[in-house]
Design an enzyme around this catalytic site. Structure first.
Site, mmCIF file in Angstrom:
data_model
loop_
_atom_site.group_PDB
_atom_site.id
_atom_site.type_symbol
_atom_site.label_atom_id
_atom_site.label_comp_id
_atom_site.label_asym_id
_atom_site.label_seq_id
_atom_site.Cartn_x
_atom_site.Cartn_y
_atom_site.Cartn_z
ATOM 1 N N ASN A 10 0.836 -1.066 -0.051
ATOM 2 C CA ASN A 10 -0.055 -0.126 0.057
ATOM 3 C C ASN A 10 1.014 1.157 0.115
ATOM 4 O O ASN A 10 1.503 1.693 0.982
ATOM 5 C CB ASN A 10 -0.919 0.008 1.392
ATOM 6 N N LYS A 12 0.186 4.266 -0.547
ATOM 7 C CA LYS A 12 -0.467 5.488 0.077
ATOM 8 C C LYS A 12 -0.272 6.719 -0.806
ATOM 9 O O LYS A 12 -0.117 6.539 -1.909
ATOM 10 C CB LYS A 12 -0.092 5.871 1.575
ATOM 11 N N HIS A 97 -9.617 1.453 4.862
ATOM 12 C CA HIS A 97 -8.264 1.509 5.550
ATOM 13 C C HIS A 97 -8.570 2.561 6.798
ATOM 14 O O HIS A 97 -9.251 3.375 6.657
ATOM 15 C CB HIS A 97 -7.228 1.975 4.457
ATOM 16 N N GLU A 99 -6.863 4.829 7.687
ATOM 17 C CA GLU A 99 -6.593 6.335 7.206
ATOM 18 C C GLU A 99 -7.945 6.920 6.617
ATOM 19 O O GLU A 99 -8.345 8.091 6.798
ATOM 20 C CB GLU A 99 -5.400 6.532 6.529
ATOM 21 N N GLU A 165 -5.490 -4.882 10.638
ATOM 22 C CA GLU A 165 -4.530 -3.781 10.769
ATOM 23 C C GLU A 165 -4.893 -3.101 12.233
ATOM 24 O O GLU A 165 -5.734 -2.295 12.250
ATOM 25 C CB GLU A 165 -4.478 -2.780 9.843
ATOM 26 N N GLY A 171 2.294 2.391 11.010
ATOM 27 C CA GLY A 171 3.141 3.469 10.765
ATOM 28 C C GLY A 171 3.879 3.901 11.914
ATOM 29 O O GLY A 171 4.497 4.967 12.124
ATOM 30 N N SER A 210 3.192 -2.195 10.382
ATOM 31 C CA SER A 210 4.724 -2.271 10.757
ATOM 32 C C SER A 210 5.325 -3.646 10.557
ATOM 33 O O SER A 210 6.224 -4.034 11.046
ATOM 34 C CB SER A 210 5.046 -1.820 12.284
HETATM 35 C C1 PEP Z 1 -0.820 0.364 6.121
HETATM 36 O O1 PEP Z 1 -1.255 1.420 6.233
HETATM 37 O O2 PEP Z 1 -1.626 -0.378 5.402
HETATM 38 C C2 PEP Z 1 0.270 -0.292 6.833
HETATM 39 C C3 PEP Z 1 0.386 -1.438 7.190
HETATM 40 O O3 PEP Z 1 1.501 0.890 7.134
HETATM 41 P P1 PEP Z 1 2.691 0.336 8.127
HETATM 42 O O4 PEP Z 1 3.208 -0.996 7.122
HETATM 43 O O5 PEP Z 1 3.472 1.627 7.462
HETATM 44 O O6 PEP Z 1 2.543 0.238 9.197
#
Ligand code: PEP
Length: 250
Positions: A10, A12, A97, A99, A165, A171, A210
């Site tokens: 992803n 983003k 997601h 966000e 998630e 992040g 992460s």
């Molecule tokens: C995401 O936003 O889908 C995600 C998993 O981000 P990160 O790997 O940076 O934590």
């Protein structure tokens, strides 16, 4: 048969179209070293989709978008429909997601409409679900996930992927322990089996938050974690592909 995995990047709101093209070329090169039981997909920004899709044609790397709007066409300034994405030969679309839920106030009902629109255009939605830190600390993790999944899946078909998630892990560099993640993935698997019968067994349940090359193997060996949704680490070809390489064999 080897267990099948799916690793999705992803991106983003990162990478211009020309930067995206460079990254895709690197991923295509490195993918050759990854076993075929690990499927790979990338989800670049809208503005890079056409160019990336052309570069990926003829490869086994799939491509998806990061959002859509459920309307078919018309007066929805700034939005993109499912059929516009399908016309680019996309396979996936990330929906719900955290966000989008937090920054753009998307709720379960809107996400449900988007899933239906994606499936009606033969796109595979990647439905993201996850709890906040407050919800986890209050012991509400499974209730939150259950509500997100059941509201999203009401009268949809089994052509979908789920990504668990935990919001506090996105992040932040904090990862759920493999055991914490497995507990939620097991719960999701049971919901899918209840809803779709045996077809629920074939639905990928990705972990996201992460995930990095050095923690991927311990997460991916959990029985109900069949892949990863990767944010930050998907922006560097080597770390993205090394996560895919960490998927166990067999
Ligand atoms: C995401 O936003 O889908 C995600 C998993 O981000 P990160 O790997 O940076 O934590």
């Amino acid at each position: 048969m080897d267990r099948q995995y799916l690793i999705v990047g992803n991106w983003k709101m990162n990478k211009t179209p020309s930067q995206s093209a460079d990254l895709v070329k690197e991923i295509v090169d490195l993918r050759r070293g990854i076993a075929s039981h690990v499927a790979i997909a990338i989800c670049p920004p809208f503005t890079s989709l056409d160019r990336c899709a052309a570069l990926l044609s003829g490869t086994d790397i799939a491509i998806g978008a990061q959002n859509l709007y459920f309307g078919k066409e018309g007066a929805f300034t700034g939005e993109i429909s499912a059929s516009m994405l399908k016309d680019l030969d996309l396979k996936y679309v990330i929906l719900g997601h955290s966000e989008r839920r937090t920054i753009f106030h998307e709720n379960n009902e809107l996400i449900h409409q988007k899933i239906k629109a994606a499936q009606a255009s033969q796109l595979t939605p990647i439905l993201c679900v996850g709890e906040t830190l407050n919800e986890r600390e209050a012991g509400q993790t499974l209730a939150t996930i259950g509500e997100q999944i059941l509201s999203a899946l009401n009268s949809v078909d089994s052509n979908l992927v789920i990504a668990y998630e935990p919001i506090w892990a996105i992040g932040t560099g904090k990862t759920a322990t493999p055991e914490m993640a497995q507990e939620v993935h097991r719960f999701i698997r049971e919901l899918l089996l209840k809803q779709f019968g045996e077809n629920g067994q074939r639905i990928h349940i990705l972990y996201g938050g992460s995930m990095k090359p050095d923690n991927a193997a311990s997460l991916l060996k959990q029985p109900d974690i069949t892949g990863g949704l990767i944010g930050g680490a998907s922006l560097v070809a080597e770390s993205f592909v090394n996560i895919a390489a960490a998927a166990p064999n067999g």
